[in-house]
Design a protein around this motif. Sequence first.
Motif, short mmCIF file in Angstrom:
data_model
loop_
_atom_site.label_atom_id
_atom_site.label_comp_id
_atom_site.label_asym_id
_atom_site.label_seq_id
_atom_site.Cartn_x
_atom_site.Cartn_y
_atom_site.Cartn_z
N ALA A 226 0.81 -1.22 0.00
CA ALA A 226 0.00 0.00 0.00
C ALA A 226 0.85 1.27 0.00
CB ALA A 226 -0.93 0.00 1.21
N TYR A 227 2.14 1.15 0.29
CA TYR A 227 3.00 2.32 0.34
C TYR A 227 3.58 2.69 -1.03
CZ TYR A 227 2.99 1.67 5.45
OH TYR A 227 2.62 1.54 6.77
N TYR A 228 3.42 1.81 -2.00
CA TYR A 228 4.07 2.02 -3.30
C TYR A 228 3.06 2.04 -4.44
CZ TYR A 228 8.51 1.39 -0.89
OH TYR A 228 9.57 1.54 -0.04
N ASP A 229 3.57 2.43 -5.62
CA ASP A 229 2.78 2.50 -6.86
C ASP A 229 1.73 3.59 -6.79
OD1 ASP A 229 4.24 0.39 -7.97
OD2 ASP A 229 2.91 -1.10 -7.04
N GLY A 230 2.07 4.69 -6.13
CA GLY A 230 1.19 5.85 -6.10
C GLY A 230 1.61 6.87 -7.15
N ASP A 231 1.40 8.16 -6.85
CA ASP A 231 1.70 9.21 -7.83
C ASP A 231 2.78 10.18 -7.34
OD1 ASP A 231 0.30 10.48 -5.84
OD2 ASP A 231 -1.29 11.24 -7.13
N ILE A 232 3.53 9.80 -6.29
CA ILE A 232 4.60 10.64 -5.78
C ILE A 232 5.93 10.04 -6.22
CG2 ILE A 232 5.71 11.60 -3.72
CD1 ILE A 232 3.01 11.34 -2.28
N ALA A 233 6.64 10.74 -7.10
CA ALA A 233 7.92 10.24 -7.60
C ALA A 233 8.91 10.10 -6.45
CB ALA A 233 8.46 11.18 -8.67
N TRP A 234 9.56 8.92 -6.38
CA TRP A 234 10.51 8.61 -5.30
C TRP A 234 11.82 8.17 -5.93
CZ3 TRP A 234 12.60 3.79 -3.58
CH2 TRP A 234 13.19 3.81 -2.31
N VAL A 235 12.83 9.02 -5.82
CA VAL A 235 14.08 8.77 -6.54
C VAL A 235 15.05 7.95 -5.68
CG1 VAL A 235 15.24 10.91 -5.82
CG2 VAL A 235 15.87 9.84 -7.97
N SER A 236 15.70 6.99 -6.33
CA SER A 236 16.74 6.20 -5.69
C SER A 236 18.07 6.46 -6.39
CB SER A 236 16.40 4.70 -5.78
OG SER A 236 16.43 4.28 -7.15
N ILE A 237 19.16 5.95 -5.81
CA ILE A 237 20.47 6.13 -6.44
C ILE A 237 20.49 5.44 -7.81
CG2 ILE A 237 22.92 5.51 -6.27
CD1 ILE A 237 22.75 6.10 -3.29
N THR A 255 2.79 6.12 -2.54
CA THR A 255 1.44 6.61 -2.29
C THR A 255 1.53 7.70 -1.22
OG1 THR A 255 1.07 4.97 -0.55
CG2 THR A 255 0.45 4.34 -2.81
N ARG A 256 0.46 8.43 -1.01
CA ARG A 256 0.46 9.43 0.05
C ARG A 256 0.68 8.77 1.41
NH1 ARG A 256 1.93 14.27 0.45
NH2 ARG A 256 1.06 14.49 -1.66
N GLU A 257 0.12 7.58 1.59
CA GLU A 257 0.29 6.87 2.85
C GLU A 257 1.77 6.49 3.04
OE1 GLU A 257 -1.42 2.85 5.14
OE2 GLU A 257 -1.99 3.29 3.06
N GLY A 258 2.40 6.01 1.98
CA GLY A 258 3.81 5.66 2.08
C GLY A 258 4.69 6.87 2.34
N PHE A 259 4.37 7.98 1.72
CA PHE A 259 5.12 9.21 1.93
C PHE A 259 5.00 9.67 3.38
CE2 PHE A 259 5.22 13.87 2.07
CZ PHE A 259 6.47 14.13 1.51
N ASN A 260 3.81 9.59 3.95
CA ASN A 260 3.58 10.08 5.30
C ASN A 260 4.20 9.18 6.37
OD1 ASN A 260 2.13 12.31 4.40
ND2 ASN A 260 0.16 11.25 4.50
N CYS A 262 7.11 7.68 6.35
CA CYS A 262 8.57 7.72 6.46
C CYS A 262 9.05 9.16 6.52
CB CYS A 262 9.21 6.97 5.29
SG CYS A 262 9.00 7.78 3.69
N ALA A 263 10.36 9.32 6.54
CA ALA A 263 10.94 10.65 6.70
C ALA A 263 11.12 11.38 5.38
CB ALA A 263 12.30 10.53 7.40
N ALA A 264 10.51 10.89 4.32
CA ALA A 264 10.66 11.52 3.01
C ALA A 264 10.12 12.95 3.03
CB ALA A 264 9.96 10.70 1.93
N GLN A 265 10.73 13.83 2.26
CA GLN A 265 10.24 15.20 2.08
C GLN A 265 10.23 15.52 0.60
OE1 GLN A 265 13.28 18.33 3.17
NE2 GLN A 265 14.28 16.59 4.16
N MET A 266 9.34 16.38 0.20
CA MET A 266 9.23 16.75 -1.22
C MET A 266 10.31 17.77 -1.57
SD MET A 266 6.93 14.91 -2.61
CE MET A 266 6.97 15.73 -4.20
N PHE A 267 10.94 17.52 -2.72
CA PHE A 267 11.92 18.45 -3.26
C PHE A 267 11.35 19.07 -4.52
CE2 PHE A 267 14.93 15.19 -1.37
CZ PHE A 267 15.18 15.93 -0.22
N PRO A 268 11.41 20.38 -4.67
CA PRO A 268 10.89 21.03 -5.87
C PRO A 268 11.82 20.81 -7.06
CG PRO A 268 11.89 22.66 -4.47
CD PRO A 268 11.92 21.37 -3.69
N PRO A 269 11.35 21.03 -8.28
CA PRO A 269 12.24 20.98 -9.44
C PRO A 269 13.44 21.90 -9.25
CG PRO A 269 9.97 21.15 -10.15
CD PRO A 269 9.95 21.34 -8.66
#
Length: 366
Positions: A226-237, A255-260, A262-269
Amino acid sequence: MEVKSGYRQTEVGVIPEDWGILRFRDHFHIYAGGDVPKDSLSQIQSEDHPYPIFANAIQNKGLYGFTSIKRGKPDSVTITARGYLGHAEYRDEPFFPIVRLLVLEPTGALDAKYTTYAINDRVEFSIESTGVPQLTAPQVGKYAVAAPPTLEEQHTIATALSDVDALMEGLDRLIAKKRDLKQAAMQQLLTGQTRLPGFKGEWETKRLGDIAEMGSGGTPPSSVAAYYDGDIAWVSIADMTKGGKIITNTDRNLTREGFNICAAQMFPPRTVLYAMYASLGECSIAGIPLCSSQAILGIRPKSGLGEEYLYYYLNSQKTKVKTLGQQGTQANLNKGMVQDFRLALPPLPEQAAIASVLSDMDAEID
């Protein structure tokens, strides 16, 4: 499967009607190489008759006394029988094959160079022996390749492929040269040792933590679908090493649930992404809004620092930062270490001009 006119289905696939299936044992003399006794190596090193013994780079003097050594003829094929199993090499000069090689000397209607390309592209050897994986001459002799009816046509195909190989090798050398030139240009331009036309004045040295905001990301448990395959791009190495300078898509989304969770934060372009673990010092620029794993630091320049200039500065430091990583199970950086980086900083117009020159060099390499 329907086969188009002029072709036929065979054991090796669809081939032209006038091509044949030629088995190696019918068109090659196949034998295994041998090894030189170690206590005799000092006797046989010579500048005379430079016929290579592969893997030992030993030369010809005195070898004829060793019954296990047979000199390979030019215009032969060697196949790796142990280790890198099944890889073929074309030999255009006399040579002494070691025991790990099988030698195929042409005796019939197969061109050696053509066969080399056909083996590497079309033949998958299966290992029938027990114990140490290896190929034997009888095993290899059972295999076949499709081939044109004349040696002349086979030779023409092999020559065309050889010309392509030479072109690719030439391009590889040119790319390597241009990368070296770019590295030298970064060293000169990013330190002020060389100034671009129209710019003068002193540069300032700044601590990166004073001219940029930064923060790392987080990773939700991968076991929770449920934490993955949403619409929030999550970049890895892995996304960074594959995507290059500008990241516009990622292999995984949260997903929004997965983002919330963990400690992830949104980075702008235009955020500069910097790898602190694994591929230490790998650098990219966010082309879309995204978040990241904890292995990546998002750096957002303040006024007075351009993100493209920062990107090239960080790239220029790759070799150096590998020696700075904290030693544990693997070398790592942390936010505090990156904040303490010192960089020479020209005014923004000169930063932009330097970044433009280096960007043009990147485009040429690409």
